[in-house]
Motif scaffolding. Structure first.
Motif, PDB file in Angstrom:
ATOM      1  N   PHE A 503      26.674 -19.045  31.972  1.00  0.00           N
ATOM      2  CA  PHE A 503      25.536 -18.332  31.384  1.00  0.00           C
ATOM      3  C   PHE A 503      25.973 -17.802  30.032  1.00  0.00           C
ATOM      4  CE2 PHE A 503      22.900 -14.668  30.439  1.00  0.00           C
ATOM      5  CZ  PHE A 503      21.632 -15.165  30.682  1.00  0.00           C
ATOM      6  N   ASN A 504      25.285 -18.236  29.000  1.00  0.00           N
ATOM      7  CA  ASN A 504      25.637 -17.862  27.639  1.00  0.00           C
ATOM      8  C   ASN A 504      24.433 -17.232  26.957  1.00  0.00           C
ATOM      9  OD1 ASN A 504      25.446 -19.202  24.551  1.00  0.00           O
ATOM     10  ND2 ASN A 504      27.360 -18.137  25.023  1.00  0.00           N
ATOM     11  N   THR A 505      24.671 -16.109  26.300  1.00  0.00           N
ATOM     12  CA  THR A 505      23.640 -15.493  25.472  1.00  0.00           C
ATOM     13  C   THR A 505      24.249 -15.200  24.109  1.00  0.00           C
ATOM     14  OG1 THR A 505      22.103 -13.615  25.272  1.00  0.00           O
ATOM     15  CG2 THR A 505      24.202 -13.199  26.377  1.00  0.00           C
ATOM     16  N   TYR A 506      23.461 -15.345  23.052  1.00  0.00           N
ATOM     17  CA  TYR A 506      24.024 -15.236  21.706  1.00  0.00           C
ATOM     18  C   TYR A 506      23.023 -14.597  20.741  1.00  0.00           C
ATOM     19  CZ  TYR A 506      21.232 -19.491  21.038  1.00  0.00           C
ATOM     20  OH  TYR A 506      20.203 -20.393  20.992  1.00  0.00           O
ATOM     21  N   TYR A 507      23.589 -14.063  19.668  1.00  0.00           N
ATOM     22  CA  TYR A 507      22.805 -13.516  18.553  1.00  0.00           C
ATOM     23  C   TYR A 507      23.542 -13.886  17.270  1.00  0.00           C
ATOM     24  CZ  TYR A 507      20.646 -10.233  15.313  1.00  0.00           C
ATOM     25  OH  TYR A 507      19.988  -9.686  14.227  1.00  0.00           O
ATOM     26  N   ARG A 508      22.840 -14.549  16.347  1.00  0.00           N
ATOM     27  CA  ARG A 508      23.469 -15.008  15.106  1.00  0.00           C
ATOM     28  C   ARG A 508      22.579 -14.690  13.915  1.00  0.00           C
ATOM     29  NH1 ARG A 508      23.944 -20.781  17.922  1.00  0.00           N
ATOM     30  NH2 ARG A 508      25.621 -20.344  19.420  1.00  0.00           N
ATOM     31  N   TYR A 517      18.426 -18.268   1.497  1.00  0.00           N
ATOM     32  CA  TYR A 517      17.514 -17.831   2.546  1.00  0.00           C
ATOM     33  C   TYR A 517      18.374 -17.399   3.724  1.00  0.00           C
ATOM     34  CZ  TYR A 517      18.448 -22.535   4.334  1.00  0.00           C
ATOM     35  OH  TYR A 517      19.058 -23.670   4.782  1.00  0.00           O
ATOM     36  N   ASP A 518      17.810 -16.645   4.620  1.00  0.00           N
ATOM     37  CA  ASP A 518      18.535 -16.135   5.781  1.00  0.00           C
ATOM     38  C   ASP A 518      17.955 -16.741   7.052  1.00  0.00           C
ATOM     39  OD1 ASP A 518      19.764 -14.537   3.904  1.00  0.00           O
ATOM     40  OD2 ASP A 518      18.499 -12.786   4.321  1.00  0.00           O
ATOM     41  N   THR A 519      18.779 -16.805   8.085  1.00  0.00           N
ATOM     42  CA  THR A 519      18.320 -17.274   9.397  1.00  0.00           C
ATOM     43  C   THR A 519      18.771 -16.290  10.470  1.00  0.00           C
ATOM     44  OG1 THR A 519      20.292 -18.630   9.761  1.00  0.00           O
ATOM     45  CG2 THR A 519      18.409 -19.694   8.703  1.00  0.00           C
ATOM     46  N   ARG A 520      18.014 -16.258  11.556  1.00  0.00           N
ATOM     47  CA  ARG A 520      18.381 -15.446  12.711  1.00  0.00           C
ATOM     48  C   ARG A 520      18.076 -16.242  13.972  1.00  0.00           C
ATOM     49  NH1 ARG A 520      14.646 -10.602  14.218  1.00  0.00           N
ATOM     50  NH2 ARG A 520      13.609 -12.354  15.266  1.00  0.00           N
ATOM     51  N   ASN A 521      19.050 -16.264  14.893  1.00  0.00           N
ATOM     52  CA  ASN A 521      18.900 -17.009  16.142  1.00  0.00           C
ATOM     53  C   ASN A 521      19.283 -16.114  17.306  1.00  0.00           C
ATOM     54  OD1 ASN A 521      20.359 -18.949  13.968  1.00  0.00           O
ATOM     55  ND2 ASN A 521      18.647 -20.011  14.920  1.00  0.00           N
ATOM     56  N   ILE A 522      18.389 -16.004  18.278  1.00  0.00           N
ATOM     57  CA  ILE A 522      18.654 -15.263  19.508  1.00  0.00           C
ATOM     58  C   ILE A 522      18.348 -16.194  20.669  1.00  0.00           C
ATOM     59  CG2 ILE A 522      18.127 -13.204  20.861  1.00  0.00           C
ATOM     60  CD1 ILE A 522      16.968 -11.965  18.347  1.00  0.00           C
ATOM     61  N   GLY A 523      19.265 -16.279  21.637  1.00  0.00           N
ATOM     62  CA  GLY A 523      18.986 -17.195  22.734  1.00  0.00           C
ATOM     63  C   GLY A 523      19.840 -16.977  23.957  1.00  0.00           C
ATOM     64  N   VAL A 524      19.427 -17.603  25.048  1.00  0.00           N
ATOM     65  CA  VAL A 524      20.184 -17.652  26.296  1.00  0.00           C
ATOM     66  C   VAL A 524      20.233 -19.103  26.750  1.00  0.00           C
ATOM     67  CG1 VAL A 524      19.597 -15.302  26.998  1.00  0.00           C
ATOM     68  CG2 VAL A 524      18.129 -17.196  27.696  1.00  0.00           C
ATOM     69  N   SER A 525      21.339 -19.452  27.419  1.00  0.00           N
ATOM     70  CA  SER A 525      21.498 -20.845  27.832  1.00  0.00           C
ATOM     71  C   SER A 525      22.337 -20.928  29.095  1.00  0.00           C
ATOM     72  CB  SER A 525      22.138 -21.662  26.707  1.00  0.00           C
ATOM     73  OG  SER A 525      22.282 -23.018  27.101  1.00  0.00           O
ATOM     74  N   ASN A 569       7.122 -23.168   3.304  1.00  0.00           N
ATOM     75  CA  ASN A 569       6.209 -23.506   4.391  1.00  0.00           C
ATOM     76  C   ASN A 569       6.867 -23.294   5.756  1.00  0.00           C
ATOM     77  OD1 ASN A 569       4.201 -24.237   2.567  1.00  0.00           O
ATOM     78  ND2 ASN A 569       4.779 -26.417   2.582  1.00  0.00           N
ATOM     79  N   GLU A 570       8.152 -23.626   5.842  1.00  0.00           N
ATOM     80  CA  GLU A 570       8.849 -23.434   7.116  1.00  0.00           C
ATOM     81  C   GLU A 570       8.996 -21.954   7.441  1.00  0.00           C
ATOM     82  OE1 GLU A 570      12.531 -25.544   6.936  1.00  0.00           O
ATOM     83  OE2 GLU A 570      11.584 -27.506   6.665  1.00  0.00           O
ATOM     84  N   ALA A 571       9.258 -21.120   6.435  1.00  0.00           N
ATOM     85  CA  ALA A 571       9.367 -19.682   6.675  1.00  0.00           C
ATOM     86  C   ALA A 571       8.028 -19.074   7.062  1.00  0.00           C
ATOM     87  CB  ALA A 571       9.930 -18.992   5.439  1.00  0.00           C
ATOM     88  N   ASP A 572       6.931 -19.621   6.495  1.00  0.00           N
ATOM     89  CA  ASP A 572       5.601 -19.082   6.790  1.00  0.00           C
ATOM     90  C   ASP A 572       5.209 -19.270   8.252  1.00  0.00           C
ATOM     91  OD1 ASP A 572       5.334 -18.247   4.211  1.00  0.00           O
ATOM     92  OD2 ASP A 572       4.184 -20.004   3.542  1.00  0.00           O
ATOM     93  N   ARG A 573       5.874 -20.172   8.949  1.00  0.00           N
ATOM     94  CA  ARG A 573       5.548 -20.393  10.351  1.00  0.00           C
ATOM     95  C   ARG A 573       6.094 -19.262  11.244  1.00  0.00           C
ATOM     96  NH1 ARG A 573       7.637 -26.366  11.435  1.00  0.00           N
ATOM     97  NH2 ARG A 573       6.851 -25.913  13.552  1.00  0.00           N
ATOM     98  N   GLY A 574       6.933 -18.377  10.644  1.00  0.00           N
ATOM     99  CA  GLY A 574       7.438 -17.225  11.381  1.00  0.00           C
ATOM    100  C   GLY A 574       8.469 -17.593  12.427  1.00  0.00           C
ATOM    101  N   PRO A 575       8.833 -16.635  13.268  1.00  0.00           N
ATOM    102  CA  PRO A 575       9.793 -16.931  14.344  1.00  0.00           C
ATOM    103  C   PRO A 575       9.168 -17.861  15.382  1.00  0.00           C
ATOM    104  CG  PRO A 575       8.956 -14.703  14.559  1.00  0.00           C
ATOM    105  CD  PRO A 575       8.438 -15.209  13.256  1.00  0.00           C
ATOM    106  N   LEU A 576       9.918 -18.889  15.776  1.00  0.00           N
ATOM    107  CA  LEU A 576       9.425 -19.865  16.739  1.00  0.00           C
ATOM    108  C   LEU A 576      10.292 -19.836  17.996  1.00  0.00           C
ATOM    109  CD1 LEU A 576       8.679 -22.970  14.457  1.00  0.00           C
ATOM    110  CD2 LEU A 576       7.146 -21.106  15.131  1.00  0.00           C
ATOM    111  N   ILE A 577       9.614 -19.981  19.129  1.00  0.00           N
ATOM    112  CA  ILE A 577      10.288 -20.025  20.421  1.00  0.00           C
ATOM    113  C   ILE A 577      10.649 -21.470  20.750  1.00  0.00           C
ATOM    114  CG2 ILE A 577      10.128 -19.520  22.880  1.00  0.00           C
ATOM    115  CD1 ILE A 577      10.260 -17.057  21.139  1.00  0.00           C
ATOM    116  N   ARG A 578      11.901 -21.671  21.133  1.00  0.00           N
ATOM    117  CA  ARG A 578      12.345 -23.013  21.537  1.00  0.00           C
ATOM    118  C   ARG A 578      12.731 -22.979  23.013  1.00  0.00           C
ATOM    119  NH1 ARG A 578      17.706 -25.558  21.175  1.00  0.00           N
ATOM    120  NH2 ARG A 578      18.385 -23.654  20.098  1.00  0.00           N
ATOM    121  N   SER A 579      12.142 -23.852  23.800  1.00  0.00           N
ATOM    122  CA  SER A 579      12.454 -23.988  25.211  1.00  0.00           C
ATOM    123  C   SER A 579      12.854 -25.439  25.452  1.00  0.00           C
ATOM    124  CB  SER A 579      11.246 -23.603  26.071  1.00  0.00           C
ATOM    125  OG  SER A 579      11.497 -23.837  27.439  1.00  0.00           O
TER     126      SER A 579
END
Length: 788
Positions: A503-508, A517-525, A569-579
């Motif tokens: 079980f892995n959880t991360y914040y980057r 530009y900046d990026t932020r990634n939060i997830g569990v796997s 245009n990619e930034a305008d889509r806001g935060p996206l959920i990936r499953s």
């Protein structure tokens, strides 16, 4: 061996001498001739008087003497009484003096130890030394025990390689018949191994054999390297490592004739020499399986063999095939079948014929498995390393392999597995005796890269969480432009089977100078991993994450910077959920360990996003590597092919958080330095690509410097590209097209590797051969990573 000695230190310092032997038998007689017969007579004392005792009461003295009033005793018994008093360790001197009908026992007590001090020690702290000495405060001082304590301290320094250390016990007299016991320590210098050499080696150089040993030769950083000190106990481990090295390369007649360690006259260095006899290297020739059990056909067992004729002989190959045949016998319901490898030499062509004979073994069962010494680790963690349980047929080879698996856990400092007869002749008891060792660590680290700058990290890791064999790790790292934190939990034996649950959880976060530009990634796997073949494993995983793009310049800021409309245009889509669901298949010959001079690795991964969430795609990556050691294993050649494909399933284009950038894949270019780039805006940010492909050829080799300095070299040739975008309408308004074609990049360079006590350093010097005008080159790169 270092010496320890006792000295007098002026008037107030000195050792108290052992008890003085003094027994006086005074017998009143008229003449000399009457005295001699009197010595053989028995005596009886109406009174026993004790003199000189201060702390020890008279009853205790008489208890040691064992003399009672009115008791008839002989002269020999008086001597025995004295000896008991002297051996008590309480008295500096003892006198037993008959005076008529009175026996006078005069004693001089040893002083009491006030305090115990250590002087001159720096390498070993006081609290560690205090654990070694048996002399105690508020107890009687004993010179013999003080000498024994000095010897124990000297031994502790010898283990650290300081054989010239001296330890001198001294006393300082105090009032009230008390003394301070001081151990005066001269630590001396570490006695290093100045030269580590071999005699009799023809197939492998001294440099290559030194790499095998646990002991190292003193080098440039000798003051901070512990493995170059001479420790006699480590020589036996080095012998075994040498045997394993040669046997795994087919040298079946290899012998270590001698291992000598000579100390210099100044006692400041050792010369360690191994005298060996290599013999010849053998390879496999004819391989067969035969059955010596009535009614058992060997055909299926013959088909199950995995030995290639012409391959170099190795004991591990034999062991693995024995295990395979025994497993097949169990599957067929055949118990007490043993596999005996019978080897025939062919001296002329240096080959070995191996016949695996199926024979009937003794009918012996495992009565029980007893585990002792595991104060923290649960019994089940140790038991699951056995493929045998109570009531199963006894298999000595399986028990040996179980012992190796227990040791490989690294939970125990020692792990011994032995057998003893059970309650009946057909039963055996397996005894497991272990000693726990620390399995947790807290680390602080520093890293540096020319592009990434200075970074810091802190980590906690427990390899045996709550004694259940689980892994818990927490890591937080920061760099000049990023933050990366994650928590990992691993259960290596999920549901009692060979299933590795993670079980892995991360914040980057990233704020990279190479991308405005900046990026932020939060997830569990969570994931499950399990074997599907001897060298193959597969991992199944699920990932749920939120990916966000921030701070994309739109031209309205004070600096007037503007990013590509693609990024806006990619930034305008806001935060996206990936499953997504994914899997990774890996095949690694290192798992079997059958070829010590080479390695083959293949890894194939796919992730399917779209089980809910905001994005839909299939991401595929693959890697193939072949590695081989040549020229007496001094040179390592390596070839790597790697690639990836991102295929979007919906109408939305891919984003920079999903695409490939090829960072670190092609040396000679900065991170985000290659791939499609919008040149129509002043922020010429790299956009990444939906595809990447890379080929790398590498060679690592010695530089001719002394091996103990830790320097090796390398050369490399990299070639590949990152390409393809779903949206190529760039510029500030989408009116300009971005070149996303396959444009080959390549580079050539040299590397210098330096293995240091503070961590491995790598210096890369690269020259780009094929590139685009807008690519960002990086001629020199230095990386260092260490934990402490």
């Amino acid at each position: 061996m270092a010496k320890h000695r006792a000295k007098l230190a002026g008037r107030d310092r000195g050792l108290i001498r052992p008890a003085t032997v003094s027994v006086f038998l005074g017998i009143a007689a008229v003449g000399a001739g009457a005295a001699l017969p009197a010595l053989a007579q028995s005596y009886s004392f109406s009174n026993v008087k004790v003199e000189g005792n201060e702390r020890v009461d008279a009853g205790t003295v008489l208890g040691f003497a064992r003399i009672n009033r009115g008791q008839a005793i002989s002269g020999g018994e008086l001597n025995e009484a004295y000896q008991r008093l002297a051996d008590s360790g309480l008295f500096q001197s003892v006198e037993v003096v008959p005076q008529g009908g009175t026996l006078v026992i005069r004693v001089q007590e040893y002083p009491t130890i006030n305090i115990i001090n250590f002087e001159g020690n720096a390498r070993i702290k006081d609290d560690k030394l205090a654990e070694l000495v048996k002399s105690q405060s508020r107890r009687a001082y004993n010179p013999s025990q003080a000498e024994a304590d000095a010897a124990a301290i000297t031994e502790a320094y010898r283990v650290q390689g300081r054989i010239a250390a001296t330890v001198t016990p001294k006393i300082i007299r105090r009032a009230g018949n008390r003394v301070d016991l001081v151990f005066d320590i001269v630590e001396g210098k570490v006695v290093e191994i100045e030269r580590l050499s071999f005699v009799g080696n023809r197939s492998y150089s001294d440099r290559r054999l030194r790499q095998v040993l646990e002991t190292k030769q003193a080098g440039l950083l000798r003051s901070v390297i512990a493995s170059d000190t001479f420790i006699a106990e480590r020589v036996e481990l080095d012998k075994q490592l040498l045997r394993d090295f040669y046997l795994s390369r087919g040298f079946v007649d290899f012998q270590i004739l001698d291992a000598t360690a000579e100390v210099t006259r100044e006692r400041d260095a050792f010369f360690l020499t191994f005298t060996i006899q290599e013999g010849q290297s053998y390879s496999f020739n004819r391989i067969d399986a035969v059955s010596e059990i009535d009614g058992l056909d060997a055909a299926d067992f013959r088909d199950a063999l995995r030995v290639r004729s012409g391959a170099t002989y190795s004991p591990s190959v034999i062991e693995n095939n024995i295990a395979r045949l025994e497993s097949l016998a169990v599957q067929k319901g055949l118990n007490f079948v043993r596999i005996e490898p019978r080897i025939t030499r062919n001296e002329r062509n240096q080959t070995l014929d191996v016949t695996f004979a199926l024979v009937r073994g003794e009918r012996i069962f495992v009565e029980r498995i007893d585990i002792e010494g595991n104060t923290t680790t649960l019994d089940q963690v140790v038991r699951r390393q056995f493929r045998t349980v109570e009531g199963d047929p006894f298999n000595p080879r399986e028990i040996r392999q179980s012992a190796e698996r227990i040791r490989a856990l690294n939970y125990f400092s020692t792990a011994e597995v032995n057998t003893e007869p059970g309650s009946s002749p057909d039963q055996v008891v397996v005894n497991v005796d272990v000693e726990e060792q620390p399995t947790g660590s807290l680390s602080f680290g520093v890293s540096y890269g020319v592009s990434a700058g200075v970074g810091f990290n802190i980590g906690f890791s427990e390899q045996n969480f709550l004694g259940r064999g689980q892994i818990l790790a927490l890591d937080v790292s920061t760099g000049t432009d990023n933050i990366n934190s994650q928590i990992n939990f691993v259960e290596p034996f999920f549901l009692g089977r060979d299933l590795r649950f993670r079980f892995n959880t991360y914040y980057r976060e990233s704020d990279n100078e190479n991308a405005r530009y900046d990026t932020r990634n939060i997830g569990v796997s969570p994931s499950i991993e399990f074997p599907i073949s001897e060298n193959g494993r597969i991992e199944l995983r699920y990932t749920l994450s939120e990916d966000k793009i921030d701070n994309v310049d739109d031209g309205t800021g004070d600096n007037g910077d503007e990013s590509s409309i693609i990024l806006q245009n990619e930034a305008d889509r806001g935060p996206l959920i990936r499953s997504s669901l994914g899997y990774t298949y890996s095949w690694d010959t290192n798992r079997g360990g059958l070829n010590p001079t080479g390695r083959n690795l293949f890894r194939f991964s796919q992730d399917f996003a779209g089980l809910g969430g905001d994005v839909e795609y299939i991401s595929t990556t693959a890697l193939a590597m072949h590695e081989r050691k040549v020229w007496n294993e001094d040179v390592t050649l390596r070839g790597i092919l790697e690639g990836g494909v991102l295929h979007m399933l919906g109408d939305d284009p891919s984003r920079v958080t999903d695409r490939f950038f090829g960072n670190g894949k092609i040396r000679g270019f900065e991170p985000n330095g290659i791939g499609p780039r919008d040149q129509n805006v002043n922020n010429e940010d790299a956009l990444g690509g939906n595809y990447f492909a890379v080929a790398r050829l590498e060679a690592d080799f010695p530089l001719g410097l002394p091996e103990e300095y830790g320097f090796t070299g390398g050369v490399f040739l990299d070639a590949g590209s990152v390409w393809s975008l779903d949206d190529v309408d760039g510029g500030s308004d989408g009116s300009e097209e971005v070149d996303d074609g396959f444009n080959l990049r390549s580079s050539v360079g040299v590397s210098v590797f330096w293995t240091t006590p503070i961590g491995p350093l790598r210096f890369n010097f690269a020259k780009a051969l094929a590139k685009e005008d807008y690519d960002e080159e990086q001629v020199f790169d230095l990386t260092i990573s260490t934990k402490f």
